[in-house]
Design an enzyme around this catalytic site. Structure first.
Site, PDB file in Angstrom:
ATOM      1  N   HIS A 156      -5.763   2.708   1.032  1.00  0.00           N
ATOM      2  CA  HIS A 156      -4.892   3.916   1.556  1.00  0.00           C
ATOM      3  C   HIS A 156      -5.598   4.641   2.782  1.00  0.00           C
ATOM      4  O   HIS A 156      -5.182   5.028   3.687  1.00  0.00           O
ATOM      5  CB  HIS A 156      -4.753   5.029   0.429  1.00  0.00           C
ATOM      6  CG  HIS A 156      -4.150   4.628  -0.624  1.00  0.00           C
ATOM      7  ND1 HIS A 156      -3.084   3.273  -0.885  1.00  0.00           N
ATOM      8  CD2 HIS A 156      -4.431   4.705  -2.089  1.00  0.00           C
ATOM      9  CE1 HIS A 156      -2.876   3.110  -2.010  1.00  0.00           C
ATOM     10  NE2 HIS A 156      -3.338   3.952  -3.016  1.00  0.00           N
ATOM     11  N   ASP A 162       0.873  -0.929   0.134  1.00  0.00           N
ATOM     12  CA  ASP A 162      -0.059   0.040  -0.002  1.00  0.00           C
ATOM     13  C   ASP A 162       0.968   1.321  -0.029  1.00  0.00           C
ATOM     14  O   ASP A 162       1.645   1.455   1.000  1.00  0.00           O
ATOM     15  CB  ASP A 162      -1.028  -0.027   1.134  1.00  0.00           C
ATOM     16  CG  ASP A 162      -1.842   1.288   1.222  1.00  0.00           C
ATOM     17  OD1 ASP A 162      -1.358   2.269   1.143  1.00  0.00           O
ATOM     18  OD2 ASP A 162      -2.983   0.911   1.502  1.00  0.00           O
ATOM     19  N   HIS A 163       1.220   1.774  -1.333  1.00  0.00           N
ATOM     20  CA  HIS A 163       2.327   2.864  -1.290  1.00  0.00           C
ATOM     21  C   HIS A 163       1.931   3.925  -0.329  1.00  0.00           C
ATOM     22  O   HIS A 163       2.824   4.662   0.030  1.00  0.00           O
ATOM     23  CB  HIS A 163       2.484   3.196  -2.569  1.00  0.00           C
ATOM     24  CG  HIS A 163       1.477   4.336  -3.275  1.00  0.00           C
ATOM     25  ND1 HIS A 163       0.153   3.875  -3.504  1.00  0.00           N
ATOM     26  CD2 HIS A 163       1.691   5.731  -3.349  1.00  0.00           C
ATOM     27  CE1 HIS A 163      -0.507   5.131  -4.009  1.00  0.00           C
ATOM     28  NE2 HIS A 163       0.384   6.057  -3.978  1.00  0.00           N
TER      29      HIS A 163
END
Ligand code: BG6
Length: 486
Positions: free
Chosen positions: A237, A174-175
């Site tokens: 996010h 999950d950047h």
């Protein structure tokens, strides 16, 4: 045999590799943080030589990397570690070939940068070919988002992965967790003594989490049609951000203690009752409008989008974390494409003073707000009331600001740099664990079902370049609150 690690990228001719992965690897190499020796084996269906692939990546780095090559010689050294293997990830015959190429490379990190429909096939084939079990070094796999498209498919994928890999080998990316400012949330909360006593229902009125984007769906229409804002941004996010704000202090800053605490938040989320979805969620879709002075198309006119699409490009949600710390405190989340600005922030809105001694209507005095600005202009600000200079006693909100750029200078590393490095070093703290992903899907299930089955009454319902549909404003006004103006 040496202790080099090899990164095998499936989907090596895709956008993610070009825009994020190779530029991040390059920046790590430039910053001398990429462990050496290393090799990168790029896998995709198209036929081409390693030389051609290197040339393409040279262009990608020039276009997207944070750090540019200082000289051709340095680039050449990096590029000499890069090779290309043509093959279809669906074809089991590819894997023995990969096995051959990986002989003598005991530390292996596989990266699924392919369309999600291929994750299961890749995992199965890695298992079937024996590549998932290393003998002398480590074997890990990074799986991109979206991880499933609902609870059932996420459970299925987790089950399939568990049949091939151990959980500690699996890195679900999950950047947002790799962003510097997101990592700073835990530092702010747990390395400072002054916030913790205020961080609860006694003092916090509500929390607003905004992830606004000014871009549209660009070339990703077909993907986005299947996803929508809820799946694309909220399930991953935004719920991760909520967890970082709401979680209890972990016993140590290690993968499992941190991820256990995040799971507890997810388990404490008040379920959204199926017949109360409209009280907890608002959806929207952009029509044509102006962004940054430019006329832009509506969602339904974007390439790859159905002209009568009912996919949401905006979602707002009200969630409650039912525990001693947060009972009764709403967490409002909103995200959308083609909003007025690209801005992501978390605002902790504190309660008003219980009594105002100054001659001014208490309603007119702004409550204190602590804003954690995730991007752009990364930083933090605290709004407090102050006396304006002069003979009259006039109050005015002022902000105490901290900007990363001003204090630390330079550009912070890209999220993918940090995350790739962590996976190489075997630290999954900033990755999503399988159970968390399932909790996150479960939390959104009633909204996904409702929105999937009941067409929206009126789409498009917001203009590109605005702050979303009017229903979203009404949603907060019903609670006597307002979205922050950003
Ligand atoms: C991705 C979504 O996960 O995050 C995109 O799929 C979105 O739709 C992107 O644009 C936003 O990331 P960032 O880092 O630009 O805020």
């Amino acid at each position: 045999m040496d202790d080099r690690f090899t990164l095998v990228i499936f989907g090596a001719t895709g956008d993610l590799t070009k825009r994020k992965l190779l530029p991040a690897l390059w920046s790590l190499y430039q910053g001398r943080t990429l462990p050496e020796p290393f090799s990168i084996l790029a896998v995709a269906r198209g036929e081409m030589t390693s030389e051609t692939f290197r040339g393409r990546m040279r262009e990608a780095v020039a276009a997207f990397a944070r750090i540019q090559p200082p000289s051709e010689a340095v680039w050449e050294r990096f590029a000499s570690c890069l090779s290309y293997c043509a093959g279809d990830p669906k074809d089991p015959a590819l894997y023995p070939r990969l096995g051959k190429a990986l002989e003598g490379h005991p530390n292996r990190l596989f990266y699924c940068a392919t369309p999600p429909s291929l994750y299961a096939t890749i995992v199965t084939n890695l298992g079937g070919s024996g590549l998932a079990r290393g003998r002398d070094g480590f074997t890990r796999i990074i799986i991109e988002k979206p991880f499933g498209r609902d609870l059932e498919s996420a459970q299925e994928l987790n089950g399939l992965i568990a049949g091939v890999f151990r959980e500690r080998q699996v890195y679900r990316i999950d950047h947002y967790l790799g962003k510097e400012t997101v990592q700073n949330i835990l530092v702010l909360r747990f390395a400072n003594g002054i916030f913790e006593p205020l961080w609860n229902r006694e003092h916090v009125d509500h929390v607003q989490i905004t992830v606004g984007e000014s871009i549209g769906v660009e070339s990703r229409g077909p993907y986005y049609e299947e996803a929508g804002a809820l799946r694309d941004m909220v399930q991953n996010h935004m719920l991760q951000l909520l967890c970082l704000i709401a979680m209890e202090p972990p016993v140590t800053f290690d993968a499992d203690p941190v991820r256990d605490e995040k799971n507890k938040v997810m388990r404490a989320l008040k379920p959204i009752e199926p017949d109360a979805v409209d009280d907890s969620a608002v959806r929207g879709q952009y029509g044509p409008g102006y962004v940054g002075g430019q006329r832009v198309a509506g969602y339904r006119d974007e390439p790859g989008v159905r002209p009568d699409s009912t996919t949401e490009t905006y979602a707002a949600l009200k969630l409650f974390v039912q525990n001693w710390r947060w009972a009764g405190v709403p967490f409002y989340l909103r995200t959308g494409k083609r909003l007025a600005k690209r801005v992501s922030e978390i605002a902790i809105q504190f309660k008003r003073t219980p009594h105002l001694i100054f001659r001014r209507d208490a309603e007119g005095v702004d409550p204190n707000v602590l804003v954690l600005r995730i991007q752009p202009d990364e930083g933090m600000s605290l709004t407090v009331e102050a006396k304006t200079p002069g003979p009259d006693l006039r109050l005015r909100p002022v902000t105490m600001d901290f900007r990363y750029g001003a204090v630390f200078g330079g550009e912070p590393p890209e999220a993918y740099e940090r995350l790739l490095l962590d996976a190489i070093n075997g630290d999954p703290t900033l990755y999503a664990r399988g159970d968390w992903v399932e909790h996150a899907w479960a939390a959104l299930e009633p909204v996904l079902r409702r929105w999937g089955s009941d067409p929206p009454p009126k789409f498009p319902n917001y203009e590109a370049g605005s702050w979303g549909p009017p229903e979203a404003d009404a949603f907060l006004e019903r609670d006597g609150r307002k979205w922050r103006r950003l």
